[in-house]
Design a protein around this motif. Structure first.
Motif, PDB file in Angstrom:
ATOM      1  N   PRO A   1      18.111  43.078  26.239  1.00  0.00           N
ATOM      2  CA  PRO A   1      18.460  43.273  27.645  1.00  0.00           C
ATOM      3  C   PRO A   1      17.777  42.227  28.527  1.00  0.00           C
ATOM      4  CG  PRO A   1      16.978  44.999  26.878  1.00  0.00           C
ATOM      5  CD  PRO A   1      17.336  44.169  25.689  1.00  0.00           C
ATOM      6  N   GLY A   2      18.403  41.926  29.647  1.00  0.00           N
ATOM      7  CA  GLY A   2      17.843  40.964  30.586  1.00  0.00           C
ATOM      8  C   GLY A   2      16.667  41.550  31.357  1.00  0.00           C
ATOM      9  N   ARG A   3      15.978  40.678  32.070  1.00  0.00           N
ATOM     10  CA  ARG A   3      14.849  41.135  32.889  1.00  0.00           C
ATOM     11  C   ARG A   3      15.317  42.093  33.976  1.00  0.00           C
ATOM     12  NH1 ARG A   3      14.211  35.867  31.925  1.00  0.00           N
ATOM     13  NH2 ARG A   3      14.874  35.193  33.997  1.00  0.00           N
ATOM     14  N   CYS A   4      16.563  41.916  34.418  1.00  0.00           N
ATOM     15  CA  CYS A   4      17.142  42.814  35.426  1.00  0.00           C
ATOM     16  C   CYS A   4      18.432  43.402  34.849  1.00  0.00           C
ATOM     17  CB  CYS A   4      17.431  42.064  36.725  1.00  0.00           C
ATOM     18  SG  CYS A   4      18.122  43.141  38.004  1.00  0.00           S
ATOM     19  N   PRO A   5      18.362  44.595  34.273  1.00  0.00           N
ATOM     20  CA  PRO A   5      19.575  45.203  33.747  1.00  0.00           C
ATOM     21  C   PRO A   5      20.479  45.720  34.868  1.00  0.00           C
ATOM     22  CG  PRO A   5      17.648  46.561  33.237  1.00  0.00           C
ATOM     23  CD  PRO A   5      17.169  45.371  33.994  1.00  0.00           C
ATOM     24  N   VAL A   6      21.764  45.429  34.744  1.00  0.00           N
ATOM     25  CA  VAL A   6      22.771  45.893  35.702  1.00  0.00           C
ATOM     26  C   VAL A   6      23.765  46.735  34.910  1.00  0.00           C
ATOM     27  CG1 VAL A   6      24.573  45.212  37.331  1.00  0.00           C
ATOM     28  CG2 VAL A   6      22.499  43.810  37.102  1.00  0.00           C
ATOM     29  N   ARG A   7      23.905  47.991  35.308  1.00  0.00           N
ATOM     30  CA  ARG A   7      24.815  48.912  34.627  1.00  0.00           C
ATOM     31  C   ARG A   7      25.844  49.411  35.626  1.00  0.00           C
ATOM     32  NH1 ARG A   7      22.387  53.048  30.923  1.00  0.00           N
ATOM     33  NH2 ARG A   7      22.341  54.275  32.829  1.00  0.00           N
ATOM     34  N   VAL A   8      27.116  49.277  35.271  1.00  0.00           N
ATOM     35  CA  VAL A   8      28.224  49.667  36.145  1.00  0.00           C
ATOM     36  C   VAL A   8      28.906  50.886  35.557  1.00  0.00           C
ATOM     37  CG1 VAL A   8      30.407  48.922  37.176  1.00  0.00           C
ATOM     38  CG2 VAL A   8      28.579  47.249  36.794  1.00  0.00           C
ATOM     39  N   CYS A   9      29.009  51.952  36.356  1.00  0.00           N
ATOM     40  CA  CYS A   9      29.737  53.136  35.914  1.00  0.00           C
ATOM     41  C   CYS A   9      31.223  52.830  35.933  1.00  0.00           C
ATOM     42  CB  CYS A   9      29.431  54.328  36.825  1.00  0.00           C
ATOM     43  SG  CYS A   9      30.381  55.795  36.363  1.00  0.00           S
ATOM     44  N   VAL A  10      31.885  53.121  34.829  1.00  0.00           N
ATOM     45  CA  VAL A  10      33.335  52.957  34.763  1.00  0.00           C
ATOM     46  C   VAL A  10      34.007  54.288  34.443  1.00  0.00           C
ATOM     47  CG1 VAL A  10      33.320  50.486  34.266  1.00  0.00           C
ATOM     48  CG2 VAL A  10      33.205  52.118  32.372  1.00  0.00           C
ATOM     49  N   GLY A  11      33.333  55.387  34.821  1.00  0.00           N
ATOM     50  CA  GLY A  11      33.934  56.707  34.697  1.00  0.00           C
ATOM     51  C   GLY A  11      35.123  56.817  35.634  1.00  0.00           C
ATOM     52  N   THR A  12      35.877  57.881  35.497  1.00  0.00           N
ATOM     53  CA  THR A  12      37.127  58.033  36.230  1.00  0.00           C
ATOM     54  C   THR A  12      36.954  57.889  37.741  1.00  0.00           C
ATOM     55  OG1 THR A  12      37.965  59.459  34.480  1.00  0.00           O
ATOM     56  CG2 THR A  12      39.118  59.530  36.598  1.00  0.00           C
ATOM     57  N   SER A  13      36.015  58.617  38.342  1.00  0.00           N
ATOM     58  CA  SER A  13      35.841  58.538  39.800  1.00  0.00           C
ATOM     59  C   SER A  13      35.491  57.130  40.240  1.00  0.00           C
ATOM     60  CB  SER A  13      34.753  59.510  40.262  1.00  0.00           C
ATOM     61  OG  SER A  13      35.180  60.833  40.085  1.00  0.00           O
ATOM     62  N   CYS A  14      34.617  56.483  39.492  1.00  0.00           N
ATOM     63  CA  CYS A  14      34.230  55.118  39.857  1.00  0.00           C
ATOM     64  C   CYS A  14      35.395  54.151  39.677  1.00  0.00           C
ATOM     65  CB  CYS A  14      33.001  54.694  39.060  1.00  0.00           C
ATOM     66  SG  CYS A  14      31.473  55.513  39.612  1.00  0.00           S
ATOM     67  N   GLN A  15      36.180  54.337  38.609  1.00  0.00           N
ATOM     68  CA  GLN A  15      37.351  53.469  38.419  1.00  0.00           C
ATOM     69  C   GLN A  15      38.332  53.617  39.565  1.00  0.00           C
ATOM     70  OE1 GLN A  15      39.431  53.348  34.710  1.00  0.00           O
ATOM     71  NE2 GLN A  15      37.538  53.457  33.514  1.00  0.00           N
ATOM     72  N   VAL A  16      38.582  54.851  39.973  1.00  0.00           N
ATOM     73  CA  VAL A  16      39.519  55.103  41.059  1.00  0.00           C
ATOM     74  C   VAL A  16      39.055  54.417  42.337  1.00  0.00           C
ATOM     75  CG1 VAL A  16      40.408  56.938  42.583  1.00  0.00           C
ATOM     76  CG2 VAL A  16      40.445  57.231  40.097  1.00  0.00           C
ATOM     77  N   ARG A  17      37.744  54.297  42.514  1.00  0.00           N
ATOM     78  CA  ARG A  17      37.188  53.708  43.737  1.00  0.00           C
ATOM     79  C   ARG A  17      36.775  52.246  43.568  1.00  0.00           C
ATOM     80  NH1 ARG A  17      33.783  58.900  45.834  1.00  0.00           N
ATOM     81  NH2 ARG A  17      35.594  60.171  46.336  1.00  0.00           N
ATOM     82  N   GLY A  18      37.251  51.591  42.523  1.00  0.00           N
ATOM     83  CA  GLY A  18      37.088  50.144  42.429  1.00  0.00           C
ATOM     84  C   GLY A  18      36.046  49.614  41.475  1.00  0.00           C
ATOM     85  N   ALA A  19      35.530  50.430  40.565  1.00  0.00           N
ATOM     86  CA  ALA A  19      34.483  49.973  39.649  1.00  0.00           C
ATOM     87  C   ALA A  19      34.940  48.823  38.754  1.00  0.00           C
ATOM     88  CB  ALA A  19      33.977  51.128  38.795  1.00  0.00           C
ATOM     89  N   ASN A  20      36.202  48.840  38.315  1.00  0.00           N
ATOM     90  CA  ASN A  20      36.666  47.759  37.441  1.00  0.00           C
ATOM     91  C   ASN A  20      36.620  46.416  38.160  1.00  0.00           C
ATOM     92  OD1 ASN A  20      37.026  49.496  35.308  1.00  0.00           O
ATOM     93  ND2 ASN A  20      39.213  49.777  35.670  1.00  0.00           N
ATOM     94  N   ALA A  21      36.970  46.403  39.434  1.00  0.00           N
ATOM     95  CA  ALA A  21      36.904  45.161  40.207  1.00  0.00           C
ATOM     96  C   ALA A  21      35.451  44.730  40.404  1.00  0.00           C
ATOM     97  CB  ALA A  21      37.587  45.336  41.563  1.00  0.00           C
ATOM     98  N   THR A  22      34.554  45.696  40.620  1.00  0.00           N
ATOM     99  CA  THR A  22      33.130  45.378  40.763  1.00  0.00           C
ATOM    100  C   THR A  22      32.594  44.799  39.465  1.00  0.00           C
ATOM    101  OG1 THR A  22      32.842  47.135  42.393  1.00  0.00           O
ATOM    102  CG2 THR A  22      30.855  46.329  41.306  1.00  0.00           C
ATOM    103  N   LEU A  23      32.944  45.417  38.346  1.00  0.00           N
ATOM    104  CA  LEU A  23      32.515  44.915  37.047  1.00  0.00           C
ATOM    105  C   LEU A  23      33.053  43.503  36.812  1.00  0.00           C
ATOM    106  CD1 LEU A  23      31.077  45.347  34.336  1.00  0.00           C
ATOM    107  CD2 LEU A  23      33.174  46.435  33.496  1.00  0.00           C
ATOM    108  N   ALA A  24      34.321  43.283  37.115  1.00  0.00           N
ATOM    109  CA  ALA A  24      34.918  41.952  36.940  1.00  0.00           C
ATOM    110  C   ALA A  24      34.219  40.928  37.829  1.00  0.00           C
ATOM    111  CB  ALA A  24      36.408  41.991  37.246  1.00  0.00           C
ATOM    112  N   ALA A  25      33.868  41.306  39.052  1.00  0.00           N
ATOM    113  CA  ALA A  25      33.167  40.384  39.958  1.00  0.00           C
ATOM    114  C   ALA A  25      31.783  40.050  39.417  1.00  0.00           C
ATOM    115  CB  ALA A  25      33.059  40.996  41.354  1.00  0.00           C
ATOM    116  N   LEU A  26      31.107  41.036  38.861  1.00  0.00           N
ATOM    117  CA  LEU A  26      29.787  40.778  38.263  1.00  0.00           C
ATOM    118  C   LEU A  26      29.912  39.880  37.037  1.00  0.00           C
ATOM    119  CD1 LEU A  26      28.270  44.315  38.715  1.00  0.00           C
ATOM    120  CD2 LEU A  26      27.189  42.186  39.496  1.00  0.00           C
TER     121      LEU A  26
END
Length: 168
Positions: free
Chosen positions: A70-95
């Motif tokens: 793991p990196g010095r700064c771990p970044v974890r993105v929730c991709v559960g249903t509620s988060c996906q509905v509210r744009g998590a996939n786009a956030t993950l893609a941007a990261l």
């Protein structure tokens, strides 16, 4: 600082031949070491009595296992249903784009690791990410550049160094 925990000592905590121990054992190895070593997957599969491809499929389906430190700064993105509905996939893609790394991997300089996780249990605050152990709610793709700028400034301010020539 002690070295990584030997695989055999972790295996000893799980009964041999128990198929239902596969995922808990993989989780224990990752928790102890921070990541899985590909060579150990076959040994773990053998220990619990499943074919190697069964273990690899469990790893692929879960999406929670990593094969890089793991990196010095771990970044974890929730991709559960509620988060996906509210744009998590786009956030993950941007990261992924901004860090030049896919989920489940660590940046070349070891500064960040990026992971997609199934659920943080904070669905009403979606989309949710965790950065260096701190949960951030409602972070959308458009806010990723500001977030990374903040993290880099904090890292440099804390005595870290900024690499040139590539985004981290």
């Amino acid at each position: 600082m002690p070295g990584p925990v030997p695989l055999e000592s972790i295996l000893a905590r799980h009964p041999a031949g128990r198929r239902d121990a596969l995922v808990p054992l993989l989780c224990d190895v990752q928790a102890e070491r921070g990541w899985l070593v590909p060579e150990d997957v076959e040994r773990i599969a053998d220990h619990v009595g499943v074919a190697g491809d069964v273990a690899w499929n469990a790893i692929r389906v879960s999406g929670t296992f990593r094969f890089d430190p793991p990196g010095r700064c771990p970044v974890r993105v929730c991709v559960g249903t509620s988060c996906q509905v509210r744009g998590a996939n786009a956030t993950l893609a941007a990261l992924e784009s901004a860090l030049d790394v896919l989920a489940g991997r660590t940046t070349k300089d070891g500064a960040f690791s990026l992971d997609a996780v199934a659920c943080f249990g904070a669905c009403s605050f979606a989309p949710v990410i965790e950065v260096g152990g701190q949960v951030r709610c409602g972070l959308h793709a458009a806010e990723v550049p500001r977030l990374l700028e903040e993290l880099r400034a904090r890292s440099v301010g804390a005595g870290g160094s900024r690499r040139t020539g590539r985004a981290v």
